[in-house]
Design a protein around this motif. Structure first.
Motif, PDB file in Angstrom:
ATOM      1  N   VAL A   1      28.010   9.950  62.486  1.00 24.97           N
ATOM      2  CA  VAL A   1      28.402   9.329  61.216  1.00 24.97           C
ATOM      3  C   VAL A   1      27.828  10.109  60.042  1.00 24.97           C
ATOM      4  O   VAL A   1      28.499  10.348  59.036  1.00 24.97           O
ATOM      5  N   GLY A   2      26.583  10.540  60.186  1.00 24.98           N
ATOM      6  CA  GLY A   2      25.942  11.282  59.108  1.00 24.98           C
ATOM      7  C   GLY A   2      26.661  12.593  58.823  1.00 24.98           C
ATOM      8  O   GLY A   2      26.798  12.994  57.668  1.00 24.98           O
ATOM      9  N   ARG A   3      27.141  13.259  59.893  1.00 27.37           N
ATOM     10  CA  ARG A   3      27.857  14.513  59.689  1.00 27.37           C
ATOM     11  C   ARG A   3      29.197  14.300  58.987  1.00 27.37           C
ATOM     12  O   ARG A   3      29.704  15.193  58.325  1.00 27.37           O
ATOM     13  N   LEU A   4      29.740  13.089  59.160  1.00 29.84           N
ATOM     14  CA  LEU A   4      31.033  12.778  58.534  1.00 29.84           C
ATOM     15  C   LEU A   4      30.863  12.259  57.109  1.00 29.84           C
ATOM     16  O   LEU A   4      31.775  11.667  56.544  1.00 29.84           O
ATOM     17  N   GLU A   5      29.670  12.458  56.515  1.00 30.89           N
ATOM     18  CA  GLU A   5      29.407  11.756  55.262  1.00 30.89           C
ATOM     19  C   GLU A   5      30.397  12.112  54.161  1.00 30.89           C
ATOM     20  O   GLU A   5      30.760  11.277  53.349  1.00 30.89           O
ATOM     21  N   ARG A   6      30.843  13.372  54.151  1.00 30.52           N
ATOM     22  CA  ARG A   6      31.811  13.738  53.119  1.00 30.52           C
ATOM     23  C   ARG A   6      33.088  12.912  53.239  1.00 30.52           C
ATOM     24  O   ARG A   6      33.593  12.384  52.249  1.00 30.52           O
ATOM     25  N   GLN A   7      33.555  12.782  54.489  1.00 30.46           N
ATOM     26  CA  GLN A   7      34.750  11.967  54.698  1.00 30.46           C
ATOM     27  C   GLN A   7      34.468  10.499  54.346  1.00 30.46           C
ATOM     28  O   GLN A   7      35.332   9.822  53.772  1.00 30.46           O
ATOM     29  N   VAL A   8      33.281  10.023  54.725  1.00 27.75           N
ATOM     30  CA  VAL A   8      32.930   8.654  54.366  1.00 27.75           C
ATOM     31  C   VAL A   8      32.951   8.498  52.844  1.00 27.75           C
ATOM     32  O   VAL A   8      33.397   7.479  52.311  1.00 27.75           O
ATOM     33  N   GLY A   9      32.521   9.544  52.136  1.00 29.25           N
ATOM     34  CA  GLY A   9      32.526   9.493  50.668  1.00 29.25           C
ATOM     35  C   GLY A   9      33.931   9.327  50.107  1.00 29.25           C
ATOM     36  O   GLY A   9      34.127   8.609  49.122  1.00 29.25           O
ATOM     37  N   VAL A  10      34.892   9.975  50.743  1.00 25.40           N
ATOM     38  CA  VAL A  10      36.277   9.824  50.274  1.00 25.40           C
ATOM     39  C   VAL A  10      36.757   8.397  50.515  1.00 25.40           C
ATOM     40  O   VAL A  10      37.364   7.763  49.642  1.00 25.40           O
ATOM     41  N   LEU A  11      36.453   7.871  51.721  1.00 29.25           N
ATOM     42  CA  LEU A  11      36.839   6.484  51.992  1.00 29.25           C
ATOM     43  C   LEU A  11      36.127   5.535  51.032  1.00 29.25           C
ATOM     44  O   LEU A  11      36.700   4.544  50.574  1.00 29.25           O
ATOM     45  N   ASP A  12      34.874   5.854  50.729  1.00 28.77           N
ATOM     46  CA  ASP A  12      34.107   5.035  49.792  1.00 28.77           C
ATOM     47  C   ASP A  12      34.817   4.964  48.441  1.00 28.77           C
ATOM     48  O   ASP A  12      34.816   3.911  47.784  1.00 28.77           O
TER      49      ASP A  12
END
Lengths: 206, 206, 206
Positions: free
Chosen positions: A84-95
């Motif tokens: 999950v931490g490695r996907l943080e950029r993608q999580v940021g977009v979803l955020d």
């Protein structure tokens, strides 16, 4: 609420909750801390708004799905935090999608509860950024929203546009969609171009 | 509320908001952080009180002037912080007026909402000191009110006197004026003579 | 509320307030800080619950005994903190009784206010652990409940059992007693055996 809105709402909560859980993992909190930060980040903004506009108990306390979603997000992050931490950029977009959704839904709910346009826009912003602020308070750090790339301003703008269109008797879907689009575009641009809010100039007197 | 009271109230909010904005500038927050700390410091005490006594939505969300004042205070501080910072002693004196005003207005409002004398006095104190506590929480520091010169005690005393006089059927203006005067005089004396609340004696066991 | 319950409730508040006052003494706060931390730790959980379920003003603001008890606890700790500090282990055992009491009382009150079983159990946990979390926020530290021996889990379990039994039409006393016993036993065992909640495994990605 329409089923589409509920699903979108739950997705926004899920993404926000993941950001809370990641902070907890990095602060080396235990699983309970991870779940609490997931829950407060996902639901805190809505709770703040509902308590302030007098819509108690908050909707999330009347629908078990709203409680289940942050638990799932917390456990997923707890178990798979390196991924999950490695996907943080993608999580940021979803955020950014969550931000856009929460600001318009929060603003329009506040209008329904009788608030004027200015406070309703403000409550929309609170719905969108409140969870992250509570997360940072509980994690013992100054709220990221005070220092990072533009985050609150797009939320306020999106909320204001939605409220304005609602005042002009546009249907809910139109007001919400236009407001959310502006917030989303602005936030994504800010992330991409590293836009920051202006800082005070010169040294602070002590 | 009478127009005089509204003007006084807005002035109190303005001064409190400046103290919040100064903390934000010194913490090197961006302009949004400055505005949020200005807003929460100016309005936070009243919000806390209104949420606790069940007077939601808080008055400040129903009157745009209450939202405009902290924004102006925040922007003024953001742009002219070296000047504002140098005037901090004078701001401190004005802050004492705000404290005196908020404690009596908050206490008498709580009486109106059906609270007994003791809780009403307490809510008066919360109205007066709550904004500063939220400011310090958001800025990541232990609330100044726990360590600085006497601040909460004068507010509690002023609130208690106002509630007491109100119980004795004195008119609003008399109760408020006497309570506020005691709070103001005590607070100014405390600033001038550097009075502090007693500290625990001896080292704390660990 | 039955007189027995009120006495128990006040005892729980007293013990919680002592833990808040001890934190304040160790943080070298003044007497006012000690009283505020005593008050927020003793009453904060109930305040949070009541604001969220819409039961404002909170019960503690309508009964002077609820305000007096934390003041007494704060002053006792302020004056005799070396003794109180040395008794911390014993205070911890009493704290477990407070935890057990608050989680079931809070959960059953939330049921009365119309919450479903899951949110009611959650609100029971919030009643029990909320005061300590506010204490830690005000004292500028990450909430102990995120890192220490199992504390929130027993509270949630006790609350859930009480709600479940209440759903099965058991009398208040039975639901409360069984829920509280499970919470108490689990918490005491956790203290004795140093049980901790699981931590995220492996290093957190940054």
């Amino acid at each position: 609420m329409s089923p589409v809105l509920v699903v979108l709402d739950l997705m926004g909560i899920f993404v926000f909750a993941i950001s809370g859980a990641l902070v907890a993992v990095r602060k080396e909190l235990d699983v309970f801390g991870v779940l609490v930060l997931a829950g407060t980040t996902g639901l805190g903004g809505g709770f703040l708004r509902d308590v302030l506009i007098g819509a108690t108990p908050p909707a999330a306390l009347e629908d078990w799905r709203y409680l289940l979603v942050p638990v799932v997000a917390g456990l997923v992050t707890f178990w798979y935090h390196p991924t999950v931490g490695r996907l943080e950029r993608q999580v940021g977009v979803l955020d950014a999608f969550g931000l856009a959704l929460f600001c318009v839904v929060g603003a329009l709910k506040s209008v329904e509860y009788g608030l004027g346009p200015l406070p309703a826009a403000l409550m929309g912003m609170v719905s969108a950024i409140g969870g992250g602020m509570v997360r940072d308070l509980l994690a013992g750090r100054v709220p990221a929203v005070f220092r990072s790339e533009l985050y609150a301003t797009p939320a306020l703008a999106g909320a204001a546009i939605a409220v304005l269109l609602d005042r002009l008797d546009q249907p809910y879907a139109v007001s919400a969609l236009l407001g959310a689009s502006v917030c989303l575009a602005w936030r994504l641009l800010a992330m991409w171009r590293h836009w920051q809010a202006p800082m005070p100039s010169g040294p602070a007197s002590v």
